[in-house]
Design an enzyme around this catalytic site. Structure first.
Site, PDB file in Angstrom:
ATOM      1  N   GLU A  41      24.042   7.835 -56.339  1.00  0.00           N
ATOM      2  CA  GLU A  41      24.144   6.770 -55.333  1.00  0.00           C
ATOM      3  C   GLU A  41      23.819   7.287 -53.928  1.00  0.00           C
ATOM      4  O   GLU A  41      24.267   8.359 -53.531  1.00  0.00           O
ATOM      5  CB  GLU A  41      25.576   6.237 -55.367  1.00  0.00           C
ATOM      6  N   LYS A 109      23.985  -3.266 -54.991  1.00  0.00           N
ATOM      7  CA  LYS A 109      25.376  -3.171 -55.443  1.00  0.00           C
ATOM      8  C   LYS A 109      26.121  -4.478 -55.168  1.00  0.00           C
ATOM      9  O   LYS A 109      26.152  -4.967 -54.042  1.00  0.00           O
ATOM     10  CB  LYS A 109      26.066  -2.010 -54.734  1.00  0.00           C
ATOM     11  N   CYS A 145      28.340   2.757 -59.132  1.00  0.00           N
ATOM     12  CA  CYS A 145      29.674   3.279 -58.828  1.00  0.00           C
ATOM     13  C   CYS A 145      30.800   2.276 -59.090  1.00  0.00           C
ATOM     14  O   CYS A 145      31.188   2.047 -60.227  1.00  0.00           O
ATOM     15  CB  CYS A 145      29.691   3.795 -57.392  1.00  0.00           C
TER      16      CYS A 145
END
Length: 266
Positions: A41, A109, A145
């Site tokens: 990330e 995200k 994540c």
């Protein structure tokens, strides 16, 4: 196909130094006979939101160009977690490149971490869609994540045909056990490969826990990284493993959508 994970450290805010690792690891993966490589990330900026706000790039700038070039030069698929500045907004994103260096997939995200000391939601804009991409004849789902904590994300990807679920992460040590448990759980419950690549090193108050892994559809770890070291991991994945398991144990057919809708409305 053989897939590599680049478990790397990043220098906070040092775009040039961080980007230099992309072609380096892609070259190493190619030399080991890999067909693709996955990076963690926000590897261009590091993972500290004040710094990200200052140095995040548009996708006409160096990080995007370097990742694109590394994919084309190595002739591999390349998946890379990058910052993405678009006007006044900044996204925590994934870019997917094919072996010709063309952008074939992109994900922003969707679940932003709102806990101290990160507070992504104060600095970033959330994405609003789940995304899949074709890689090597298989369908891959993309996640980042904190998305890992939401089973709805991977289930939505699986329902869209994903046979591989990617997790690009900067996951911290205090919750390392969660990382190991959730990556295995997502593979088992979706009968999919999980390719989970995590940072090592330290950004401000956060120490990352490495432990990158490739988990097969049965939940077996077929490649795993250390807690603290930069390294390149690799494993073979096959569409046959997914197809066979889903035929032998067709859990999707046992789902009770009528009950789930009732529970959600209640």
């Amino acid at each position: 196909m053989k897939i590599a994970i680049a478990q790397i450290d990043c220098s906070l805010g040092d775009i040039a130094s961080n980007c230099a690792k992309i072609p380096l690891y892609a070259k190493r993966a190619k030399e080991q006979g890999c067909d693709g490589i996955v990076f963690p990330e926000m590897i261009d900026t590091g993972y500290e939101m004040h710094t990200v706000q200052q140095v995040a790039s548009s996708w006409t700038d160096q990080p995007f160009a370097v990742a694109k070039g590394a994919a084309g030069d190595s002739g591999m698929y390349l998946i890379c977690g990058l910052s993405e500045r678009e006007g006044e907004k900044i996204y925590n994103s994934i870019a997917v490149f094919d072996p010709a260096g063309s952008l074939t997939g992109k994900y922003r995200k969707t679940h932003l971490l709102s806990l101290d000391p990160v507070n992504e939601d104060h600095y970033l804009t959330a994405g609003d869609s789940v995304e899949t991409v074709e890689i090597g004849g298989m369908k891959w789902g993309l996640s980042i994540c904190y998305d890992l904590r939401f089973p709805e994300v991977s289930r939505s990807l699986m329902r869209r045909g994903a046979e591989v679920i990617v997790v690009c992460a900067a996951w911290p040590f205090p919750r390392q056990s969660h990382w190991k448990t959730l990556t295995a759980a997502r593979a088992i419950e979706n009968q999919s490969y999980v390719i989970a690549t995590n940072r090592v090193g330290v950004d401000g108050p956060i120490t990352f826990c490495g432990s990158s892994c490739i988990v097969d559809p049965y939940g077996n770890i077929i490649a795993s990284g250390s807690d603290t070291s930069e390294e390149l991991l690799a494993a073979e994945i096959t569409q046959e493993a997914v197809t066979t398991l889903r035929q032998d144990m067709p859990i999707v057919k046992s789902r009770r959508e009528d009950l789930y809708r009732l529970w959600e409305s209640g």
